[in-house]
Design a protein around this motif. Structure first.
Motif, short mmCIF file in Angstrom:
data_model
loop_
_atom_site.label_atom_id
_atom_site.label_comp_id
_atom_site.label_asym_id
_atom_site.label_seq_id
_atom_site.Cartn_x
_atom_site.Cartn_y
_atom_site.Cartn_z
N GLY A 150 0.81 -1.21 0.00
CA GLY A 150 0.00 0.00 0.00
C GLY A 150 0.85 1.26 0.00
N ILE A 151 1.95 1.25 0.76
CA ILE A 151 2.84 2.41 0.79
C ILE A 151 3.46 2.65 -0.59
CG2 ILE A 151 5.00 3.30 1.74
CD1 ILE A 151 4.29 1.90 4.37
N ILE A 152 3.91 1.58 -1.23
CA ILE A 152 4.50 1.72 -2.56
C ILE A 152 3.49 2.24 -3.56
CG2 ILE A 152 5.49 0.42 -4.48
CD1 ILE A 152 6.84 -1.39 -2.44
N ILE A 153 2.24 1.79 -3.45
CA ILE A 153 1.20 2.29 -4.36
C ILE A 153 0.98 3.79 -4.16
CG2 ILE A 153 -1.28 2.20 -4.85
CD1 ILE A 153 -1.17 -0.79 -4.28
N THR A 166 -1.87 5.02 -17.01
CA THR A 166 -0.64 4.93 -16.23
C THR A 166 -0.93 4.63 -14.76
OG1 THR A 166 -0.65 7.35 -15.97
CG2 THR A 166 0.67 6.45 -17.76
N VAL A 167 -2.01 5.16 -14.22
CA VAL A 167 -2.39 4.82 -12.85
C VAL A 167 -2.69 3.33 -12.75
CG1 VAL A 167 -4.17 5.14 -11.09
CG2 VAL A 167 -3.21 7.12 -12.26
N TYR A 168 -3.40 2.80 -13.72
CA TYR A 168 -3.74 1.37 -13.74
C TYR A 168 -2.47 0.51 -13.77
CZ TYR A 168 -5.66 -3.01 -15.55
OH TYR A 168 -6.00 -4.33 -15.73
N LEU A 169 -1.54 0.85 -14.66
CA LEU A 169 -0.30 0.09 -14.77
C LEU A 169 0.55 0.23 -13.51
CD1 LEU A 169 0.71 0.93 -18.46
CD2 LEU A 169 -0.36 -1.17 -17.62
N SER A 170 0.58 1.42 -12.93
CA SER A 170 1.40 1.66 -11.75
C SER A 170 0.88 0.87 -10.55
CB SER A 170 1.42 3.16 -11.43
OG SER A 170 2.22 3.42 -10.30
N VAL A 171 -0.42 0.86 -10.34
CA VAL A 171 -0.98 0.14 -9.20
C VAL A 171 -0.75 -1.37 -9.34
CG1 VAL A 171 -3.11 -0.44 -7.98
CG2 VAL A 171 -2.68 1.91 -8.68
N SER A 173 -8.68 -4.60 -11.07
CA SER A 173 -8.80 -4.44 -12.52
C SER A 173 -10.25 -4.28 -12.94
CB SER A 173 -8.16 -5.64 -13.23
OG SER A 173 -6.79 -5.73 -12.95
N LEU A 174 -11.13 -5.12 -12.42
CA LEU A 174 -12.53 -5.05 -12.82
C LEU A 174 -13.18 -3.74 -12.36
CD1 LEU A 174 -13.68 -8.72 -12.07
CD2 LEU A 174 -13.11 -7.69 -14.29
N VAL A 175 -12.94 -3.36 -11.11
CA VAL A 175 -13.55 -2.14 -10.59
C VAL A 175 -12.99 -0.90 -11.29
CG1 VAL A 175 -13.82 -0.70 -8.54
CG2 VAL A 175 -14.06 -3.17 -8.36
N TYR A 176 -11.68 -0.87 -11.46
CA TYR A 176 -11.05 0.31 -12.06
C TYR A 176 -11.46 0.46 -13.53
CZ TYR A 176 -7.43 3.76 -13.04
OH TYR A 176 -6.76 4.90 -13.39
N GLN A 177 -11.47 -0.64 -14.27
CA GLN A 177 -11.88 -0.55 -15.67
C GLN A 177 -13.35 -0.19 -15.78
OE1 GLN A 177 -10.53 -3.68 -18.33
NE2 GLN A 177 -8.85 -4.18 -16.96
N PHE A 200 -13.34 3.77 -14.70
CA PHE A 200 -12.51 4.79 -15.35
C PHE A 200 -12.09 4.47 -16.77
CE2 PHE A 200 -11.54 5.01 -10.78
CZ PHE A 200 -11.94 6.31 -10.52
N MET A 201 -12.09 3.20 -17.18
CA MET A 201 -11.47 2.86 -18.45
C MET A 201 -12.46 2.37 -19.49
SD MET A 201 -7.97 0.98 -17.14
CE MET A 201 -7.28 0.94 -18.78
N ARG A 202 -13.72 2.61 -19.33
CA ARG A 202 -14.69 2.18 -20.35
C ARG A 202 -14.54 3.02 -21.60
NH1 ARG A 202 -20.32 2.23 -17.19
NH2 ARG A 202 -19.39 4.17 -16.43
N GLY A 203 -14.10 2.38 -22.67
CA GLY A 203 -13.96 3.06 -23.95
C GLY A 203 -12.70 3.90 -24.06
N ASP A 204 -11.86 3.91 -23.00
CA ASP A 204 -10.64 4.71 -23.06
C ASP A 204 -9.52 3.91 -23.70
OD1 ASP A 204 -11.83 6.81 -21.94
OD2 ASP A 204 -10.85 6.70 -19.99
N SER A 205 -8.57 4.62 -24.25
CA SER A 205 -7.37 4.03 -24.81
C SER A 205 -6.24 5.02 -24.66
CB SER A 205 -7.56 3.67 -26.29
OG SER A 205 -7.87 4.84 -27.03
#
Length: 318
Positions: free
Chosen positions: A91-94, A239-244, A301-305, A308-313
């Motif tokens: 959690g600290i690293i995130i 980038t937030v998704y990849l970082s977490v 992944s499921l909650v974040y997508q 925030f990530m519906r239809g995004d690229s």
């Protein structure tokens, strides 16, 4: 005219194959997808199912599965103090990644996208750590943090000068500093990737929009806050998704530099799983930790997508 009703009832021919696929087309689709489906089941789904099954046993990896313990491995894991510390360290690293690493990458991306002399060289220098193998990075920074080398003395001298309350000492041997040292290495290793992603997103933003804001009297900070960053939303979300996810799954650098020590001060979930699963020959318990780690990543992944990530690229706003 008498033929018009008859023609009206005739079905129009399909254009461009828009109708449902026929039997041969379905067969072709199945043939082309079957190898990928077999590989996905063999190397992704089957190991997950197998790990879930192993997690229900107390098993050392040798001999048959006989000691069925149901969910006792999960109960023991959640009550284990080193596991709780590993979860806290993740959690600290995130948090540090989202508040330090990503803003730093965005700031550098905004800097090198300008007409800065030698910006191509700067981009190459910043991105180079990402393409270096993690094992090499871990060994390199272990030498840098080693108290017997001049680099460690130089770092401590600079920090002692800048920070009055800084206590010089071994970075990787001090429980209070080791996690900071690990995060420094993680930032050095991965912020170049995020910087390149931000540069790609910034290139998708029309400079005419920012120039129009300047003509209308907006300052540089106002243009950045109200125009550039909102139009960079897709890239920031990615980038937030990849970082977490990367912070949750981090293993190589931590294990090679500290092995989770000293006294579990840099333990993370992946190193905890390896230590208590493979090193201690408790594969059933390690499988339970792996399933817990998988559930965390899958849920996020499921909650974040979904949010925030519906239809995004990748890229800027269209």
């Amino acid at each position: 005219m008498k033929y018009l009703p008859e023609l009206a009832h005739r079905s129009a021919p399909s254009i461009g194959g828009s109708g449902p696929p026929d039997r041969n087309q379905r067969l072709s689709i199945v043939i082309f997808l079957l190898p990928a489906a077999v590989l996905f089941f063999t190397f992704v789904l089957f190991p997950i199912i197998q790990a879930a099954y192993f997690s229900l046993f107390r098993w050392n990896g040798l001999g048959p599965l006989e000691n069925y313990v149901a969910l006792d491995n999960f109960k023991e894991m959640l009550q284990h103090a080193p596991f709780q510390k590993a979860l806290q360290h993740n959690g600290i690293i995130i948090v540090l990644s989202l508040t330090v690493q990503l803003p730093l990458a965005l700031a550098l991306a905004l800097l090198v996208r300008r007409n800065l002399p030698g910006r191509i060289v700067f981009r190459t220098i910043f991105f180079t750590p990402y393409i270096i193998a993690e094992a090499i990075v871990a060994v390199l920074w272990s030498f840098i943090f080693n108290p017997r080398f001049e680099a460690s003395h130089f770092i401590n001298s600079v920090l002692d000068t800048l920070l009055p309350f800084f206590d010089p000492g071994p970075w990787l041997g001090d429980p209070d500093k080791v996690l900071i040292a690990v995060f420094v290495v993680l930032t050095w290793k991965y912020f170049g990737l995020h910087m390149i992603l931000y540069i790609a997103g910034l290139q998708g933003i029309s400079r005419e929009i920012e120039e129009s804001a300047s003509v209308d009297g907006a300052t540089g900070w106002q243009t950045l806050w109200y125009i550039t960053i909102p139009m960079l939303r897709r890239t920031i979300v990615t980038t937030v998704y990849l970082s977490v996810l990367g912070s949750i799954q981090q293993f190589d650098l931590v294990w090679l530099m500290t092995q989770g020590g000293p006294v579990n001060s840099s333990e993370v979930l992946a190193t905890y799983m390896y230590r208590y699963g493979f090193v201690s020959f408790r594969l059933g318990y390690g499988a339970a930790v792996a399933i817990y780690l998988f559930i965390i990543c899958l849920t996020f992944s499921l909650v974040y997508q979904r949010l925030f990530m519906r239809g995004d690229s990748l890229g800027g706003a269209t």
